[in-house]
Motif scaffolding. Sequence first.
Motif, PDB file in Angstrom:
ATOM      1  N   ASN A 129       0.523  -1.499  -0.096  1.00  0.00           N
ATOM      2  CA  ASN A 129       0.037  -0.145  -0.381  1.00  0.00           C
ATOM      3  C   ASN A 129       0.797   1.371  -0.171  1.00  0.00           C
ATOM      4  OD1 ASN A 129      -2.203  -1.808  -0.067  1.00  0.00           O
ATOM      5  ND2 ASN A 129      -2.751  -1.899   2.598  1.00  0.00           N
ATOM      6  N   ALA A 130       1.875   1.320   0.648  1.00  0.00           N
ATOM      7  CA  ALA A 130       2.689   2.375   0.843  1.00  0.00           C
ATOM      8  C   ALA A 130       3.927   2.565  -0.344  1.00  0.00           C
ATOM      9  CB  ALA A 130       3.963   2.338   2.038  1.00  0.00           C
ATOM     10  N   LEU A 131       3.954   1.452  -0.954  1.00  0.00           N
ATOM     11  CA  LEU A 131       4.788   1.859  -2.556  1.00  0.00           C
ATOM     12  C   LEU A 131       4.050   1.742  -3.796  1.00  0.00           C
ATOM     13  CD1 LEU A 131       7.046  -1.194  -2.506  1.00  0.00           C
ATOM     14  CD2 LEU A 131       7.402   1.044  -3.259  1.00  0.00           C
ATOM     15  N   GLY A 132       2.482   2.253  -3.302  1.00  0.00           N
ATOM     16  CA  GLY A 132       1.372   2.134  -4.264  1.00  0.00           C
ATOM     17  C   GLY A 132       1.288   4.090  -3.910  1.00  0.00           C
ATOM     18  N   LYS A 133       1.248   4.575  -3.012  1.00  0.00           N
ATOM     19  CA  LYS A 133       0.500   5.702  -2.452  1.00  0.00           C
ATOM     20  C   LYS A 133       2.378   6.407  -2.896  1.00  0.00           C
ATOM     21  CE  LYS A 133      -2.138   6.429  -0.716  1.00  0.00           C
ATOM     22  NZ  LYS A 133      -3.632   7.168  -0.946  1.00  0.00           N
ATOM     23  N   ILE A 134       3.380   5.814  -2.808  1.00  0.00           N
ATOM     24  CA  ILE A 134       4.507   6.756  -3.755  1.00  0.00           C
ATOM     25  C   ILE A 134       3.895   6.895  -4.989  1.00  0.00           C
ATOM     26  CG2 ILE A 134       6.676   6.915  -4.120  1.00  0.00           C
ATOM     27  CD1 ILE A 134       6.836   4.780  -1.127  1.00  0.00           C
ATOM     28  N   ARG A 135       3.498   5.882  -5.643  1.00  0.00           N
ATOM     29  CA  ARG A 135       3.733   5.916  -6.673  1.00  0.00           C
ATOM     30  C   ARG A 135       2.402   7.191  -7.273  1.00  0.00           C
ATOM     31  NH1 ARG A 135       4.263  -0.013  -7.144  1.00  0.00           N
ATOM     32  NH2 ARG A 135       6.099  -0.329  -7.166  1.00  0.00           N
ATOM     33  N   GLN A 136       1.451   7.092  -6.704  1.00  0.00           N
ATOM     34  CA  GLN A 136       0.413   8.155  -6.890  1.00  0.00           C
ATOM     35  C   GLN A 136       1.111   9.404  -6.554  1.00  0.00           C
ATOM     36  OE1 GLN A 136      -2.639   7.734  -4.140  1.00  0.00           O
ATOM     37  NE2 GLN A 136      -3.395   5.969  -5.055  1.00  0.00           N
ATOM     38  N   ASN A 137       2.501   9.861  -5.440  1.00  0.00           N
ATOM     39  CA  ASN A 137       2.282  11.493  -4.895  1.00  0.00           C
ATOM     40  C   ASN A 137       3.599  11.366  -6.055  1.00  0.00           C
ATOM     41  OD1 ASN A 137       1.065  11.513  -2.863  1.00  0.00           O
ATOM     42  ND2 ASN A 137       2.261  10.104  -1.665  1.00  0.00           N
ATOM     43  N   LEU A 138       4.117  10.172  -6.825  1.00  0.00           N
ATOM     44  CA  LEU A 138       5.168  10.994  -7.619  1.00  0.00           C
ATOM     45  C   LEU A 138       4.217  10.908  -8.979  1.00  0.00           C
ATOM     46  CD1 LEU A 138       7.751   8.456  -7.432  1.00  0.00           C
ATOM     47  CD2 LEU A 138       8.400  10.539  -6.919  1.00  0.00           C
ATOM     48  N   GLY A 139       3.135  10.773  -9.064  1.00  0.00           N
ATOM     49  CA  GLY A 139       2.840  10.785 -10.362  1.00  0.00           C
ATOM     50  C   GLY A 139       2.231  11.882 -10.427  1.00  0.00           C
ATOM     51  N   TRP A 140       1.259  12.222  -9.620  1.00  0.00           N
ATOM     52  CA  TRP A 140       0.773  13.588  -9.214  1.00  0.00           C
ATOM     53  C   TRP A 140       1.884  15.117  -9.480  1.00  0.00           C
ATOM     54  CZ3 TRP A 140      -3.898  14.912 -10.191  1.00  0.00           C
ATOM     55  CH2 TRP A 140      -5.018  13.842 -10.059  1.00  0.00           C
ATOM     56  N   ALA A 141       2.841  14.411  -8.711  1.00  0.00           N
ATOM     57  CA  ALA A 141       4.075  15.522  -8.563  1.00  0.00           C
ATOM     58  C   ALA A 141       4.480  15.730  -9.810  1.00  0.00           C
ATOM     59  CB  ALA A 141       5.410  15.653  -8.223  1.00  0.00           C
ATOM     60  N   LEU A 142       4.946  14.478 -11.173  1.00  0.00           N
ATOM     61  CA  LEU A 142       5.151  14.895 -12.473  1.00  0.00           C
ATOM     62  C   LEU A 142       4.016  15.243 -12.988  1.00  0.00           C
ATOM     63  CD1 LEU A 142       6.967  13.563 -14.692  1.00  0.00           C
ATOM     64  CD2 LEU A 142       5.707  12.012 -15.284  1.00  0.00           C
ATOM     65  N   ALA A 143       2.788  15.568 -13.291  1.00  0.00           N
ATOM     66  CA  ALA A 143       1.863  16.403 -13.863  1.00  0.00           C
ATOM     67  C   ALA A 143       1.781  17.573 -13.606  1.00  0.00           C
ATOM     68  CB  ALA A 143       1.104  15.524 -13.200  1.00  0.00           C
ATOM     69  N   TYR A 144       2.216  17.318 -12.411  1.00  0.00           N
ATOM     70  CA  TYR A 144       2.220  19.166 -11.690  1.00  0.00           C
ATOM     71  C   TYR A 144       3.133  19.655 -12.288  1.00  0.00           C
ATOM     72  CZ  TYR A 144       2.954  23.360  -8.770  1.00  0.00           C
ATOM     73  OH  TYR A 144       2.970  24.389  -8.545  1.00  0.00           O
ATOM     74  N   ASN A 145       4.555  19.435 -12.218  1.00  0.00           N
ATOM     75  CA  ASN A 145       5.892  19.958 -12.521  1.00  0.00           C
ATOM     76  C   ASN A 145       4.906  20.274 -14.170  1.00  0.00           C
ATOM     77  OD1 ASN A 145       7.375  20.665 -10.138  1.00  0.00           O
ATOM     78  ND2 ASN A 145       7.510  18.678  -9.853  1.00  0.00           N
ATOM     79  N   LEU A 146       5.139  18.971 -15.089  1.00  0.00           N
ATOM     80  CA  LEU A 146       4.658  18.912 -16.419  1.00  0.00           C
ATOM     81  C   LEU A 146       4.198  20.168 -16.632  1.00  0.00           C
ATOM     82  CD1 LEU A 146       4.743  15.330 -17.475  1.00  0.00           C
ATOM     83  CD2 LEU A 146       6.664  16.915 -18.212  1.00  0.00           C
ATOM     84  N   VAL A 147       3.146  21.076 -15.837  1.00  0.00           N
ATOM     85  CA  VAL A 147       2.106  21.801 -16.587  1.00  0.00           C
ATOM     86  C   VAL A 147       2.685  23.188 -15.790  1.00  0.00           C
ATOM     87  CG1 VAL A 147       0.029  22.518 -16.195  1.00  0.00           C
ATOM     88  CG2 VAL A 147       0.162  20.520 -16.675  1.00  0.00           C
ATOM     89  N   GLY A 148       3.056  23.211 -14.945  1.00  0.00           N
ATOM     90  CA  GLY A 148       3.560  24.223 -13.914  1.00  0.00           C
ATOM     91  C   GLY A 148       4.520  25.008 -14.706  1.00  0.00           C
TER      92      GLY A 148
END
Length: 140
Positions: free
Chosen positions: A62-81
Amino acid sequence: DGINDAPALVAADVGMAVSGGMEATAAAAGVVLLGEGQGGEKYESPGGGVGQAADAIELGRNALGKIRQNLGWALAYNLVGVPVAAGVLLPEYGISLNPAAAGAAMAFSSVAVVTNSLLLKTPGDETVSAARAATAPTSR
């Protein structure tokens, strides 16, 4: 007794120890299984039960899945922001991001990641609770 287990736990990719063993073994293990279940029920053995090992594995997944989610959100934010903050949209559309707005967006991103991490679920429980967690990670 745990005396000769510590070197093997240090060399292993994943090490689990029960709380009734030697202190050196508990310090070398990545996870220490405690003598109580999530509902506070006591196990007959001095350390944790086999069910706690399964709970520790599920919590790790579960923790690894949450890490992947957080990395995905951070990547998407940085690709736009980042391009918008750099002024990519300024020549074509006249849109720029002022530094205060960029700072606020970065703060929001950090709060979003922390909030998402707080939603981590532990096996058989709604949210992680330090008092009811079945495992206690140790520092190496």
